[in-house]
Scaffold this motif. Structure first.
Motif, PDB file in Angstrom:
ATOM      1  N   GLU A  56      50.230  53.064  40.936  1.00  0.00           N
ATOM      2  CA  GLU A  56      50.223  53.689  39.841  1.00  0.00           C
ATOM      3  C   GLU A  56      48.672  54.522  40.628  1.00  0.00           C
ATOM      4  O   GLU A  56      48.501  55.682  40.321  1.00  0.00           O
ATOM      5  CB  GLU A  56      49.785  54.159  37.651  1.00  0.00           C
ATOM      6  CG  GLU A  56      50.516  55.085  37.359  1.00  0.00           C
ATOM      7  CD  GLU A  56      49.933  54.483  36.095  1.00  0.00           C
ATOM      8  OE1 GLU A  56      49.180  55.055  35.633  1.00  0.00           O
ATOM      9  OE2 GLU A  56      51.120  54.203  35.551  1.00  0.00           O
ATOM     10  N   LYS A  57      47.566  53.518  40.751  1.00  0.00           N
ATOM     11  CA  LYS A  57      46.362  53.371  40.205  1.00  0.00           C
ATOM     12  C   LYS A  57      45.826  53.896  42.341  1.00  0.00           C
ATOM     13  O   LYS A  57      44.770  54.855  42.611  1.00  0.00           O
ATOM     14  CB  LYS A  57      45.327  53.178  39.793  1.00  0.00           C
ATOM     15  CG  LYS A  57      45.686  53.505  38.046  1.00  0.00           C
ATOM     16  CD  LYS A  57      44.292  52.727  37.329  1.00  0.00           C
ATOM     17  CE  LYS A  57      44.623  53.027  35.518  1.00  0.00           C
ATOM     18  NZ  LYS A  57      44.142  52.169  35.208  1.00  0.00           N
ATOM     19  N   VAL A  58      46.526  52.634  42.683  1.00  0.00           N
ATOM     20  CA  VAL A  58      45.730  52.784  44.169  1.00  0.00           C
ATOM     21  C   VAL A  58      45.566  54.349  44.903  1.00  0.00           C
ATOM     22  O   VAL A  58      46.717  54.506  44.808  1.00  0.00           O
ATOM     23  CB  VAL A  58      46.731  51.959  44.951  1.00  0.00           C
ATOM     24  CG1 VAL A  58      47.845  52.195  45.692  1.00  0.00           C
ATOM     25  CG2 VAL A  58      45.987  50.821  46.259  1.00  0.00           C
ATOM     26  N   THR A  59      44.767  54.634  45.711  1.00  0.00           N
ATOM     27  CA  THR A  59      44.914  55.284  46.984  1.00  0.00           C
ATOM     28  C   THR A  59      43.554  55.245  47.685  1.00  0.00           C
ATOM     29  O   THR A  59      43.346  54.149  48.117  1.00  0.00           O
ATOM     30  CB  THR A  59      43.886  56.699  45.831  1.00  0.00           C
ATOM     31  OG1 THR A  59      43.371  57.607  46.666  1.00  0.00           O
ATOM     32  CG2 THR A  59      42.383  56.431  45.443  1.00  0.00           C
ATOM     33  N   VAL A  60      43.721  56.016  48.513  1.00  0.00           N
ATOM     34  CA  VAL A  60      43.166  55.304  50.190  1.00  0.00           C
ATOM     35  C   VAL A  60      41.717  56.846  49.591  1.00  0.00           C
ATOM     36  O   VAL A  60      41.113  57.798  49.923  1.00  0.00           O
ATOM     37  CB  VAL A  60      43.721  56.260  51.025  1.00  0.00           C
ATOM     38  CG1 VAL A  60      42.970  56.786  52.587  1.00  0.00           C
ATOM     39  CG2 VAL A  60      45.162  55.447  51.367  1.00  0.00           C
TER      40      VAL A  60
ATOM     41  N   LYS B  39      52.857  50.224  51.658  1.00  0.00           N
ATOM     42  CA  LYS B  39      54.707  50.815  51.232  1.00  0.00           C
ATOM     43  C   LYS B  39      54.519  50.731  49.745  1.00  0.00           C
ATOM     44  O   LYS B  39      56.188  50.612  49.367  1.00  0.00           O
ATOM     45  CB  LYS B  39      55.389  49.642  52.130  1.00  0.00           C
ATOM     46  CG  LYS B  39      55.240  49.272  53.084  1.00  0.00           C
ATOM     47  CD  LYS B  39      56.209  50.005  54.552  1.00  0.00           C
ATOM     48  CE  LYS B  39      55.971  49.381  55.821  1.00  0.00           C
ATOM     49  NZ  LYS B  39      57.161  50.135  55.937  1.00  0.00           N
ATOM     50  N   LYS B  40      53.504  52.087  49.458  1.00  0.00           N
ATOM     51  CA  LYS B  40      54.006  51.836  47.926  1.00  0.00           C
ATOM     52  C   LYS B  40      55.089  53.051  47.015  1.00  0.00           C
ATOM     53  O   LYS B  40      55.696  51.663  46.199  1.00  0.00           O
ATOM     54  CB  LYS B  40      52.500  53.083  48.065  1.00  0.00           C
ATOM     55  CG  LYS B  40      51.955  53.047  46.451  1.00  0.00           C
ATOM     56  CD  LYS B  40      51.086  53.761  45.991  1.00  0.00           C
ATOM     57  CE  LYS B  40      51.208  55.166  46.402  1.00  0.00           C
ATOM     58  NZ  LYS B  40      50.101  55.561  45.444  1.00  0.00           N
ATOM     59  N   ASN B  41      55.448  53.283  48.082  1.00  0.00           N
ATOM     60  CA  ASN B  41      56.505  53.949  47.012  1.00  0.00           C
ATOM     61  C   ASN B  41      58.132  53.600  47.473  1.00  0.00           C
ATOM     62  O   ASN B  41      59.300  52.885  47.226  1.00  0.00           O
ATOM     63  CB  ASN B  41      57.334  55.805  47.877  1.00  0.00           C
ATOM     64  CG  ASN B  41      56.223  56.156  47.223  1.00  0.00           C
ATOM     65  OD1 ASN B  41      55.686  56.004  45.577  1.00  0.00           O
ATOM     66  ND2 ASN B  41      55.525  57.267  48.125  1.00  0.00           N
ATOM     67  N   GLN B  42      58.323  52.981  49.280  1.00  0.00           N
ATOM     68  CA  GLN B  42      58.939  51.769  49.524  1.00  0.00           C
ATOM     69  C   GLN B  42      59.419  50.022  48.852  1.00  0.00           C
ATOM     70  O   GLN B  42      60.382  49.740  48.794  1.00  0.00           O
ATOM     71  CB  GLN B  42      58.916  51.696  51.226  1.00  0.00           C
ATOM     72  CG  GLN B  42      59.140  53.138  51.612  1.00  0.00           C
ATOM     73  CD  GLN B  42      57.857  53.383  51.987  1.00  0.00           C
ATOM     74  OE1 GLN B  42      57.121  53.010  51.047  1.00  0.00           O
ATOM     75  NE2 GLN B  42      57.674  53.903  53.188  1.00  0.00           N
TER      76      GLN B  42
END
Lengths: 202, 202
Positions: A56-60, B39-42
């Motif tokens: 949910e929180k991870v971002t680049v 691969k956050k969503n996969q």
């Protein structure tokens, strides 16, 4: 292979997904699933929560490309960091590896890969333009090209140096030589030649 | 090792938990976390959901001890299974391994370990009483002791045979011999002796 059901579909699905995690194959995914079933409250449920929260929180980081839960990332906003030195890496994994070494107190720039015409990766697919912009905007004095010692890595390093031609920034690269703890007998000729050429006084 | 923050605490926590999964160490947990971030969503979100669902639903079969999401488990309630044959295993992992082989259409009984007086594991710590009860109640005709070929496994097998003394059930054990695909040169003397003693006509 039997197609009979031996356990619940939820557990089978978990095993299938675990098998996609690097470092785990189909067999170790099964072992991992069974271990977690036994450690349901100590490992399985906390891992589910941690994965869900991270997903949910991870971002680049929009500045450097690091993976974090805040943007700009913890490194970019750290006031104790020396912003005059930028270390250019191919991947977030390289950034983390250099941070574990703890040798520099610099900031980073993650390219997101290397130039590779055969794979269709051109300059616009990497964070090179944003790097050139950063060097101009942040008044960077040294740019350390910590790319891999591969053909693609070195090609990318040369391309970046070309792009920075007139900015006056000092561009350096990692030293080549014998790995600490390494045995000469096991090293390739290229590394040995480089170590000899770059010998230092003892 | 630097104590500076290089990424968010949620990601650090995820890496710490991943490092506890068998098959992953601290280094591969970091690599796995980075892969999942990409691969956050996969992968990351589906794995979080699968773990959470499995943690919520997983249960131990009250009849045989298999791990499943229903109780009694899928195997115990499968009408196509031959209930007259019970395969006794130490662990759920052994049950799954035998099922993958797909050689028997039997039901199972998971002991949950082996007798080990030095570790304080006695008969009451294993599912032996429930096994004896099952043999009586279900009219089992054959009990296959598929325990490991270790001292503890064999001790447990002997103990179970003693307990079943007057039930008339046929008690068998797995054959000892050369593993399929195995090379004689690499096998221990015990296995080779057993394979010679149990030789079959060609």
């Amino acid at each position: 292979m039997s197609t009979k059901r031996i356990t619940g579909p939820e557990i089978e699905k978990l095993i299938q997904l675990l098998a996609k995690v690097p470092g785990l194959g189909p067999r170790s995914a099964r072992r991992a699933a069974l271990h977690m079933i036994k450690k349901k409250n100590q490992l399985m449920a906390p891992l589910a929560a941690a994965l869900s929260e991270a997903a949910e929180k991870v971002t680049v980081c929009s500045v450097c490309g690091n993976a974090d839960t805040v943007d700009p990332c913890s490194i970019c906003t750290d006031p104790r960091r020396d912003g005059a030195t930028l270390i250019v890496v191919e991947d977030v994994a390289d950034l983390w590896a250099l941070e574990r070494a703890g040798a520099m107190n610099a900031k980073y720039h993650v390219l997101g890969g290397t130039l590779s015409p055969l794979d269709g990766v051109g300059p616009d697919d990497l964070n090179i333009r944003s790097l050139v912009d950063r060097v101009g905007a942040e008044g960077t004095s040294e740019l350390i090209l910590a790319v891999n010692a591969t053909v693609e890595g070195q090609t990318t390093a040369h391309y970046i140096t070309d792009q920075l031609g007139d900015t006056g920034v000092r561009v350096t690269r990692l030293a080549h030589g014998v790995p600490v703890g390494g045995e000469l007998d096991y090293l390739d000729e290229g590394t040995l030649s480089a170590a000899l050429r770059s010998r230092t006084s003892f």
